[in-house]
Design a protein around this motif. Structure first.
Motif, PDB file in Angstrom:
ATOM      1  N   SER A  46     -29.720 -31.510 -49.419  1.00  0.00           N
ATOM      2  CA  SER A  46     -29.192 -31.778 -48.088  1.00  0.00           C
ATOM      3  C   SER A  46     -29.948 -30.953 -47.047  1.00  0.00           C
ATOM      4  O   SER A  46     -30.539 -29.926 -47.362  1.00  0.00           O
ATOM      5  CB  SER A  46     -27.707 -31.454 -48.041  1.00  0.00           C
ATOM      6  N   GLU A  47     -29.904 -31.419 -45.827  1.00  0.00           N
ATOM      7  CA  GLU A  47     -30.602 -30.719 -44.742  1.00  0.00           C
ATOM      8  C   GLU A  47     -29.736 -29.599 -44.191  1.00  0.00           C
ATOM      9  O   GLU A  47     -28.521 -29.675 -44.181  1.00  0.00           O
ATOM     10  CB  GLU A  47     -30.941 -31.711 -43.635  1.00  0.00           C
ATOM     11  N   MET A  48     -30.390 -28.543 -43.729  1.00  0.00           N
ATOM     12  CA  MET A  48     -29.691 -27.414 -43.117  1.00  0.00           C
ATOM     13  C   MET A  48     -29.491 -27.679 -41.632  1.00  0.00           C
ATOM     14  O   MET A  48     -30.346 -28.283 -40.990  1.00  0.00           O
ATOM     15  CB  MET A  48     -30.516 -26.128 -43.255  1.00  0.00           C
ATOM     16  N   THR A  49     -28.374 -27.187 -41.123  1.00  0.00           N
ATOM     17  CA  THR A  49     -28.176 -27.235 -39.681  1.00  0.00           C
ATOM     18  C   THR A  49     -28.981 -26.104 -39.047  1.00  0.00           C
ATOM     19  O   THR A  49     -29.454 -25.199 -39.743  1.00  0.00           O
ATOM     20  CB  THR A  49     -26.696 -27.058 -39.317  1.00  0.00           C
ATOM     21  N   THR A  50     -29.121 -26.152 -37.748  1.00  0.00           N
ATOM     22  CA  THR A  50     -29.832 -25.085 -37.043  1.00  0.00           C
ATOM     23  C   THR A  50     -29.151 -23.742 -37.272  1.00  0.00           C
ATOM     24  O   THR A  50     -29.813 -22.737 -37.521  1.00  0.00           O
ATOM     25  CB  THR A  50     -29.910 -25.403 -35.537  1.00  0.00           C
ATOM     26  N   ALA A  51     -27.823 -23.726 -37.213  1.00  0.00           N
ATOM     27  CA  ALA A  51     -27.088 -22.477 -37.426  1.00  0.00           C
ATOM     28  C   ALA A  51     -27.302 -21.944 -38.841  1.00  0.00           C
ATOM     29  O   ALA A  51     -27.479 -20.738 -39.036  1.00  0.00           O
ATOM     30  CB  ALA A  51     -25.604 -22.687 -37.158  1.00  0.00           C
ATOM     31  N   GLU A  52     -27.299 -22.824 -39.829  1.00  0.00           N
ATOM     32  CA  GLU A  52     -27.527 -22.402 -41.212  1.00  0.00           C
ATOM     33  C   GLU A  52     -28.938 -21.856 -41.393  1.00  0.00           C
ATOM     34  O   GLU A  52     -29.134 -20.844 -42.069  1.00  0.00           O
ATOM     35  CB  GLU A  52     -27.299 -23.571 -42.171  1.00  0.00           C
ATOM     36  N   LEU A  53     -29.919 -22.519 -40.796  1.00  0.00           N
ATOM     37  CA  LEU A  53     -31.301 -22.059 -40.881  1.00  0.00           C
ATOM     38  C   LEU A  53     -31.448 -20.693 -40.218  1.00  0.00           C
ATOM     39  O   LEU A  53     -32.080 -19.788 -40.776  1.00  0.00           O
ATOM     40  CB  LEU A  53     -32.250 -23.068 -40.230  1.00  0.00           C
ATOM     41  N   ASN A  54     -30.846 -20.521 -39.051  1.00  0.00           N
ATOM     42  CA  ASN A  54     -30.926 -19.235 -38.357  1.00  0.00           C
ATOM     43  C   ASN A  54     -30.288 -18.129 -39.179  1.00  0.00           C
ATOM     44  O   ASN A  54     -30.820 -17.017 -39.256  1.00  0.00           O
ATOM     45  CB  ASN A  54     -30.279 -19.326 -36.977  1.00  0.00           C
ATOM     46  N   GLN A  55     -29.163 -18.393 -39.830  1.00  0.00           N
ATOM     47  CA  GLN A  55     -28.505 -17.391 -40.662  1.00  0.00           C
ATOM     48  C   GLN A  55     -29.373 -17.063 -41.872  1.00  0.00           C
ATOM     49  O   GLN A  55     -29.509 -15.899 -42.259  1.00  0.00           O
ATOM     50  CB  GLN A  55     -27.127 -17.877 -41.119  1.00  0.00           C
ATOM     51  N   PHE A  56     -29.974 -18.077 -42.476  1.00  0.00           N
ATOM     52  CA  PHE A  56     -30.871 -17.884 -43.617  1.00  0.00           C
ATOM     53  C   PHE A  56     -32.052 -16.993 -43.231  1.00  0.00           C
ATOM     54  O   PHE A  56     -32.384 -16.035 -43.939  1.00  0.00           O
ATOM     55  CB  PHE A  56     -31.345 -19.263 -44.080  1.00  0.00           C
ATOM     56  N   ASN A 115     -30.949 -13.407 -42.747  1.00  0.00           N
ATOM     57  CA  ASN A 115     -30.747 -12.748 -44.041  1.00  0.00           C
ATOM     58  C   ASN A 115     -32.081 -12.331 -44.657  1.00  0.00           C
ATOM     59  O   ASN A 115     -32.200 -11.232 -45.214  1.00  0.00           O
ATOM     60  CB  ASN A 115     -29.988 -13.661 -44.998  1.00  0.00           C
ATOM     61  N   ILE A 116     -33.080 -13.184 -44.547  1.00  0.00           N
ATOM     62  CA  ILE A 116     -34.415 -12.840 -45.049  1.00  0.00           C
ATOM     63  C   ILE A 116     -34.966 -11.639 -44.282  1.00  0.00           C
ATOM     64  O   ILE A 116     -35.520 -10.712 -44.881  1.00  0.00           O
ATOM     65  CB  ILE A 116     -35.372 -14.044 -44.924  1.00  0.00           C
ATOM     66  N   ALA A 117     -34.823 -11.644 -42.968  1.00  0.00           N
ATOM     67  CA  ALA A 117     -35.319 -10.534 -42.151  1.00  0.00           C
ATOM     68  C   ALA A 117     -34.654  -9.220 -42.551  1.00  0.00           C
ATOM     69  O   ALA A 117     -35.319  -8.183 -42.673  1.00  0.00           O
ATOM     70  CB  ALA A 117     -35.081 -10.823 -40.675  1.00  0.00           C
ATOM     71  N   LYS A 118     -33.353  -9.243 -42.774  1.00  0.00           N
ATOM     72  CA  LYS A 118     -32.640  -8.029 -43.181  1.00  0.00           C
ATOM     73  C   LYS A 118     -33.110  -7.540 -44.542  1.00  0.00           C
ATOM     74  O   LYS A 118     -33.273  -6.333 -44.756  1.00  0.00           O
ATOM     75  CB  LYS A 118     -31.132  -8.285 -43.196  1.00  0.00           C
ATOM     76  N   LEU A 119     -33.336  -8.460 -45.459  1.00  0.00           N
ATOM     77  CA  LEU A 119     -33.838  -8.092 -46.787  1.00  0.00           C
ATOM     78  C   LEU A 119     -35.213  -7.446 -46.677  1.00  0.00           C
ATOM     79  O   LEU A 119     -35.480  -6.412 -47.300  1.00  0.00           O
ATOM     80  CB  LEU A 119     -33.913  -9.330 -47.680  1.00  0.00           C
TER      81      LEU A 119
END
Length: 41
Positions: free
Chosen positions: A2-12, A15-19
């Protein structure tokens, strides 16, 4: 898949940036983390 929403992509991406911030010791190490995470086609 399924495709990600803009909000889901931004949260993803956040999370990568924090890691990366928590793991990388240098900009070079950060780049290596990102490159090693690429999906192999």
């Amino acid at each position: 898949m399924s495709e990600m929403t803009t909000a889901e992509l931004n949260q993803f991406l956040e999370n990568i940036a924090k890691l990366i911030e928590a793991t990388a010791k240098s900009p070079e190490a950060a780049a290596e983390i990102v490159r090693d995470s690429k999906v192999k086609a």
